[in-house]
Design a protein around this motif. Structure first.
Motif, PDB file in Angstrom:
ATOM      1  N   ARG A 136       7.703   0.765  -8.636  1.00 34.04           N
ATOM      2  CA  ARG A 136       6.991   0.296  -9.821  1.00 34.04           C
ATOM      3  C   ARG A 136       5.514   0.178  -9.491  1.00 34.04           C
ATOM      4  NH1 ARG A 136      12.101  -1.744  -9.715  1.00 34.04           N
ATOM      5  NH2 ARG A 136      13.193  -1.948 -11.730  1.00 34.04           N
ATOM      6  N   LYS A 137       4.676   0.508 -10.457  1.00 34.12           N
ATOM      7  CA  LYS A 137       3.239   0.499 -10.201  1.00 34.12           C
ATOM      8  C   LYS A 137       2.653  -0.886 -10.472  1.00 34.12           C
ATOM      9  CE  LYS A 137       2.586   2.456 -14.830  1.00 34.12           C
ATOM     10  NZ  LYS A 137       2.095   3.602 -15.609  1.00 34.12           N
ATOM     11  N   ASP A 138       1.591  -1.182  -9.756  1.00 31.93           N
ATOM     12  CA  ASP A 138       0.787  -2.395  -9.974  1.00 31.93           C
ATOM     13  C   ASP A 138       1.570  -3.698  -9.761  1.00 31.93           C
ATOM     14  OD1 ASP A 138      -1.365  -0.750 -10.693  1.00 31.93           O
ATOM     15  OD2 ASP A 138      -0.710  -0.701 -12.783  1.00 31.93           O
ATOM     16  N   ILE A 139       2.563  -3.676  -8.895  1.00 29.46           N
ATOM     17  CA  ILE A 139       3.315  -4.903  -8.599  1.00 29.46           C
ATOM     18  C   ILE A 139       2.571  -5.707  -7.545  1.00 29.46           C
ATOM     19  CG2 ILE A 139       5.460  -5.862  -7.695  1.00 29.46           C
ATOM     20  CD1 ILE A 139       5.808  -4.610 -10.411  1.00 29.46           C
ATOM     21  N   SER A 140       2.336  -6.990  -7.835  1.00 37.18           N
ATOM     22  CA  SER A 140       1.676  -7.860  -6.860  1.00 37.18           C
ATOM     23  C   SER A 140       2.118  -9.295  -7.086  1.00 37.18           C
ATOM     24  CB  SER A 140       0.144  -7.760  -6.978  1.00 37.18           C
ATOM     25  OG  SER A 140      -0.287  -8.214  -8.254  1.00 37.18           O
ATOM     26  N   ILE A 141       2.180 -10.057  -6.021  1.00 36.93           N
ATOM     27  CA  ILE A 141       2.520 -11.483  -6.106  1.00 36.93           C
ATOM     28  C   ILE A 141       1.229 -12.250  -6.390  1.00 36.93           C
ATOM     29  CG2 ILE A 141       3.425 -13.473  -4.879  1.00 36.93           C
ATOM     30  CD1 ILE A 141       5.565 -11.465  -5.541  1.00 36.93           C
ATOM     31  N   SER A 142       1.168 -12.895  -7.545  1.00 36.26           N
ATOM     32  CA  SER A 142      -0.048 -13.620  -7.941  1.00 36.26           C
ATOM     33  C   SER A 142      -0.001 -15.087  -7.535  1.00 36.26           C
ATOM     34  CB  SER A 142      -0.258 -13.514  -9.452  1.00 36.26           C
ATOM     35  OG  SER A 142       0.860 -14.026 -10.164  1.00 36.26           O
ATOM     36  N   ALA A 143       1.179 -15.608  -7.262  1.00 35.64           N
ATOM     37  CA  ALA A 143       1.324 -17.001  -6.822  1.00 35.64           C
ATOM     38  C   ALA A 143       2.605 -17.112  -6.002  1.00 35.64           C
ATOM     39  CB  ALA A 143       1.372 -17.951  -8.024  1.00 35.64           C
ATOM     40  N   GLY A 144       2.581 -17.928  -4.938  1.00 41.39           N
ATOM     41  CA  GLY A 144       3.759 -18.093  -4.095  1.00 41.39           C
ATOM     42  C   GLY A 144       3.995 -16.875  -3.218  1.00 41.39           C
ATOM     43  N   ARG A 145       5.245 -16.472  -3.095  1.00 45.41           N
ATOM     44  CA  ARG A 145       5.624 -15.362  -2.222  1.00 45.41           C
ATOM     45  C   ARG A 145       6.823 -14.639  -2.805  1.00 45.41           C
ATOM     46  NH1 ARG A 145      10.311 -17.040   0.088  1.00 45.41           N
ATOM     47  NH2 ARG A 145      10.640 -19.301   0.293  1.00 45.41           N
ATOM     48  N   MET A 146       7.181 -13.506  -2.172  1.00 43.68           N
ATOM     49  CA  MET A 146       8.368 -12.760  -2.560  1.00 43.68           C
ATOM     50  C   MET A 146       9.614 -13.506  -2.058  1.00 43.68           C
ATOM     51  SD  MET A 146       9.803 -10.254  -4.107  1.00 43.68           S
ATOM     52  CE  MET A 146       8.571  -9.010  -4.498  1.00 43.68           C
ATOM     53  N   PHE A 147      10.720 -13.344  -2.767  1.00 45.57           N
ATOM     54  CA  PHE A 147      11.969 -14.005  -2.348  1.00 45.57           C
ATOM     55  C   PHE A 147      12.443 -13.456  -1.009  1.00 45.57           C
ATOM     56  CE2 PHE A 147      13.238 -10.443  -5.121  1.00 45.57           C
ATOM     57  CZ  PHE A 147      14.081  -9.743  -4.278  1.00 45.57           C
ATOM     58  N   ARG A 148      13.158 -14.287  -0.259  1.00 40.06           N
ATOM     59  CA  ARG A 148      13.749 -13.847   1.004  1.00 40.06           C
ATOM     60  C   ARG A 148      15.124 -13.257   0.746  1.00 40.06           C
ATOM     61  NH1 ARG A 148      12.050 -19.358   3.668  1.00 40.06           N
ATOM     62  NH2 ARG A 148      13.890 -19.943   2.485  1.00 40.06           N
ATOM     63  N   GLY A 184       7.976 -17.542  -6.348  1.00 41.87           N
ATOM     64  CA  GLY A 184       6.810 -16.691  -6.557  1.00 41.87           C
ATOM     65  C   GLY A 184       6.675 -16.243  -8.002  1.00 41.87           C
ATOM     66  N   VAL A 185       5.472 -15.834  -8.332  1.00 38.13           N
ATOM     67  CA  VAL A 185       5.156 -15.255  -9.644  1.00 38.13           C
ATOM     68  C   VAL A 185       4.545 -13.882  -9.378  1.00 38.13           C
ATOM     69  CG1 VAL A 185       3.792 -15.466 -11.756  1.00 38.13           C
ATOM     70  CG2 VAL A 185       4.755 -17.529 -10.667  1.00 38.13           C
ATOM     71  N   PHE A 186       5.024 -12.863 -10.084  1.00 45.53           N
ATOM     72  CA  PHE A 186       4.484 -11.529  -9.854  1.00 45.53           C
ATOM     73  C   PHE A 186       3.867 -10.947 -11.119  1.00 45.53           C
ATOM     74  CE2 PHE A 186       8.825 -10.593 -11.240  1.00 45.53           C
ATOM     75  CZ  PHE A 186       8.686  -9.469 -12.032  1.00 45.53           C
ATOM     76  N   GLU A 187       2.913 -10.068 -10.918  1.00 44.19           N
ATOM     77  CA  GLU A 187       2.267  -9.331 -12.004  1.00 44.19           C
ATOM     78  C   GLU A 187       2.676  -7.872 -11.907  1.00 44.19           C
ATOM     79  OE1 GLU A 187      -1.924  -9.890 -12.144  1.00 44.19           O
ATOM     80  OE2 GLU A 187      -1.808 -12.078 -12.066  1.00 44.19           O
ATOM     81  N   ALA A 188       2.658  -7.196 -13.065  1.00 40.42           N
ATOM     82  CA  ALA A 188       3.042  -5.787 -13.089  1.00 40.42           C
ATOM     83  C   ALA A 188       2.150  -5.002 -14.048  1.00 40.42           C
ATOM     84  CB  ALA A 188       4.504  -5.647 -13.485  1.00 40.42           C
ATOM     85  N   GLY A 190       0.763  -5.863 -16.770  1.00 40.22           N
ATOM     86  CA  GLY A 190       1.031  -6.081 -18.185  1.00 40.22           C
ATOM     87  C   GLY A 190       2.227  -5.314 -18.715  1.00 40.22           C
ATOM     88  N   SER A 191       3.033  -4.707 -17.837  1.00 40.03           N
ATOM     89  CA  SER A 191       4.176  -3.904 -18.266  1.00 40.03           C
ATOM     90  C   SER A 191       5.370  -4.789 -18.593  1.00 40.03           C
ATOM     91  CB  SER A 191       4.560  -2.907 -17.169  1.00 40.03           C
ATOM     92  OG  SER A 191       5.104  -3.596 -16.051  1.00 40.03           O
ATOM     93  N   VAL A 192       6.446  -4.150 -19.032  1.00 41.24           N
ATOM     94  CA  VAL A 192       7.654  -4.873 -19.417  1.00 41.24           C
ATOM     95  C   VAL A 192       8.281  -5.615 -18.234  1.00 41.24           C
ATOM     96  CG1 VAL A 192       9.206  -2.926 -18.997  1.00 41.24           C
ATOM     97  CG2 VAL A 192       9.814  -4.635 -20.703  1.00 41.24           C
ATOM     98  N   PHE A 193       7.982  -5.179 -17.018  1.00 39.21           N
ATOM     99  CA  PHE A 193       8.568  -5.844 -15.852  1.00 39.21           C
ATOM    100  C   PHE A 193       8.091  -7.287 -15.711  1.00 39.21           C
ATOM    101  CE2 PHE A 193       8.428  -1.258 -14.562  1.00 39.21           C
ATOM    102  CZ  PHE A 193       9.783  -1.033 -14.734  1.00 39.21           C
ATOM    103  N   GLU A 194       6.943  -7.613 -16.324  1.00 37.60           N
ATOM    104  CA  GLU A 194       6.473  -8.997 -16.302  1.00 37.60           C
ATOM    105  C   GLU A 194       7.336  -9.912 -17.161  1.00 37.60           C
ATOM    106  OE1 GLU A 194       2.343  -9.419 -17.199  1.00 37.60           O
ATOM    107  OE2 GLU A 194       1.678  -8.338 -15.403  1.00 37.60           O
ATOM    108  N   SER A 195       8.303  -9.329 -17.881  1.00 38.48           N
ATOM    109  CA  SER A 195       9.244 -10.110 -18.689  1.00 38.48           C
ATOM    110  C   SER A 195      10.580 -10.261 -17.984  1.00 38.48           C
ATOM    111  CB  SER A 195       9.453  -9.440 -20.055  1.00 38.48           C
ATOM    112  OG  SER A 195       8.258  -9.381 -20.786  1.00 38.48           O
ATOM    113  N   GLU A 196      10.594 -10.068 -16.665  1.00 41.24           N
ATOM    114  CA  GLU A 196      11.838 -10.140 -15.897  1.00 41.24           C
ATOM    115  C   GLU A 196      11.760 -11.181 -14.789  1.00 41.24           C
ATOM    116  OE1 GLU A 196      13.117  -5.418 -16.348  1.00 41.24           O
ATOM    117  OE2 GLU A 196      12.512  -6.210 -14.386  1.00 41.24           O
ATOM    118  N   ILE A 197      12.940 -11.548 -14.314  1.00 39.63           N
ATOM    119  CA  ILE A 197      13.087 -12.367 -13.104  1.00 39.63           C
ATOM    120  C   ILE A 197      13.769 -11.484 -12.064  1.00 39.63           C
ATOM    121  CG2 ILE A 197      14.191 -14.411 -12.102  1.00 39.63           C
ATOM    122  CD1 ILE A 197      14.122 -15.676 -14.885  1.00 39.63           C
ATOM    123  N   TRP A 198      13.255 -11.515 -10.837  1.00 43.79           N
ATOM    124  CA  TRP A 198      13.830 -10.691  -9.772  1.00 43.79           C
ATOM    125  C   TRP A 198      14.457 -11.567  -8.694  1.00 43.79           C
ATOM    126  CZ3 TRP A 198       9.531  -6.484  -8.569  1.00 43.79           C
ATOM    127  CH2 TRP A 198       9.417  -5.636  -9.685  1.00 43.79           C
TER     128      TRP A 198
END
Length: 395
Positions: A136-148, A184-188, A190-198
């Motif tokens: 996925r393009k433009d994925i970044s963690i904007s707060a916290g961290r990625m899940f373990r 964590g909180v991630f950005e994508a 502005g795509s639809v992926f920002e409406s998901e939980i991973w």
């Protein structure tokens, strides 16, 4: 010809200068048309914002693989064996370690609480593997961290935080019978992926008792043209027979379904309101003609033709409509453009998006206003042009 133009300029000038004499009638017409434009443009801005969010999420060099006939991820199932076969398919890009860039994913629906209404709504929980973010393009963690991996930790799309309670950084959410920690909180972009939980794929499979299958497979292609090779590979192997399409095409299809529905709601409502505005425009212009009866008859008596009288009334009506259209477009932009909202997407889950009023949509709204103004001015204009001189002078 020159005489006709001068007559037309004179009549238009007289008509426009007389508007303050009918200020309240004129103002009611302007307001009615502005409201029509606002209703139409708010729906169009909603559809446009939704389409931009969904359709802008896909890439042409990423393929999405679903069960044959499945139009959305929720309806799809892909077995572990089929995933292994896909990984051996042609046209698939590979990572630095030589492994295929393939992401098997599970997509389930969980309940969230909407901030605006304090009611529950469906939101997507996606189980992803290590390569999921890479596809996925433009994925970044904007707060916290990625899940373990191997834990009940989740990361939440930035868009969901604007619309839902209880899933902020550090919160504990309960989905099903399991407690999940938001790390964590991630950005994508502005795509639809920002409406998901991973969350971690194996954990989601285990918690939702879906150990033996996935719902979708994403594949990074060597080039967009390699999609055809993978499609042929899938259709020729009886163990697969899966639908393979580009991610861009998949999201465009989902976007069109919902945006078409939004527009089908907006246009009829705006047209129904336009009839009310049309009645107001007719009333205003008939009153304008009646108030200027002596002026019209005097002009006719000194040699002015029927055409200037007709066109002058039309221009006055279009002038009021244009003002209403501009006010409606500006008001829509100030009130709605950039406003966050959520609605159902193709997977029957909430998709968070922003209203987006484009210049072309504003032009559509103003064009509708002018159409109302023209129709509202035609019959009064005919009356103005055909008015007998004797009647106008009170004879």
């Amino acid at each position: 010809m020159r005489s006709m133009v001068l007559q037309l300029i004179a009549v238009i000038s007289i008509n426009l200068k007389s508007i303050p004499q009918r200020i309240w009638l004129s103002l009611s017409t302007v307001v009615a048309i502005a409201l029509v434009v606002m209703v139409l443009l708010s729906f169009l801005a909603m559809a446009n914002g939704f389409t931009r969010t969904i359709a802008g999420s896909g890439a042409n060099d990423v393929a999405i693989v679903l069960r044959t006939g499945s139009r959305a991820e929720l309806n799809s199932t892909v077995s572990h064996q089929q995933v292994q076969l896909i990984e051996d398919g042609p046209g698939i890009a590979r990572a630095a370690d030589g492994k295929p860039l393939v992401s098997s994913e599970l997509y389930v629906v969980v309940n969230g609480v909407k901030r605006s209404s304090n009611t529950t709504a469906n939101i997507p929980l996606r189980g992803v593997g290590e390569k999921g973010p890479l596809l996925r393009k433009d994925i970044s963690i904007s707060a916290g961290r990625m899940f373990r991996r191997g834990t009940n930790e989740i990361v939440v799309g930035k868009g969901l935080l604007r619309e839902f309670d209880g899933i902020g950084l550090g919160n504990t959410a309960i989905f099903g019978a399991t407690r999940w920690t938001v790390v964590g909180v991630f950005e994508a972009g502005g795509s639809v992926f920002e409406s998901e939980i991973w969350a971690d794929l194996p954990i989601v499979q285990s918690m939702f008792h879906r150990d033996n299958y996935f719902q979708t497979v994403r594949v990074r292609l060597t080039t967009p043209a390699a999609l055809k090779q993978l499609e042929t590979y899938s259709s020729n192997d009886p163990r697969l027979k899966l639908d393979v399409k580009s991610e861009a095409a998949y999201f465009a299809e989902l976007a069109s379904q919902t945006s078409d529905l939004i527009q089908k709601l907006g246009w009829p409502l705006a047209i129904a309101m336009a009839f009310g505005a049309l009645a107001g425009a007719l009333n205003t212009m008939y009153s304008s003609v009646a108030a200027r009866a002596i002026e019209i008859a005097t002009l006719r008596a000194i040699g002015f033709g029927m055409v200037p009288a007709f066109l002058g009334t039309i221009v006055e009506s279009l002038f009021l409509a244009a003002i209403g259209g501009l006010i409606g477009a500006v008001a829509t932009y100030l009130i709605f453009d950039g406003t966050s909202a959520s609605t159902f997407g193709g997977n029957f889950t909430q998709v968070v998006f922003d209203f987006k009023l484009s210049p072309m949509l504003a032009i559509e709204g103003i064009a509708m206003a002018l159409a109302v103004g023209f129709l509202g001015g035609v019959f009064p204009a005919l009356r103005s042009a055909r008015m007998p001189i004797v009647v106008g002078l009170g004879g």
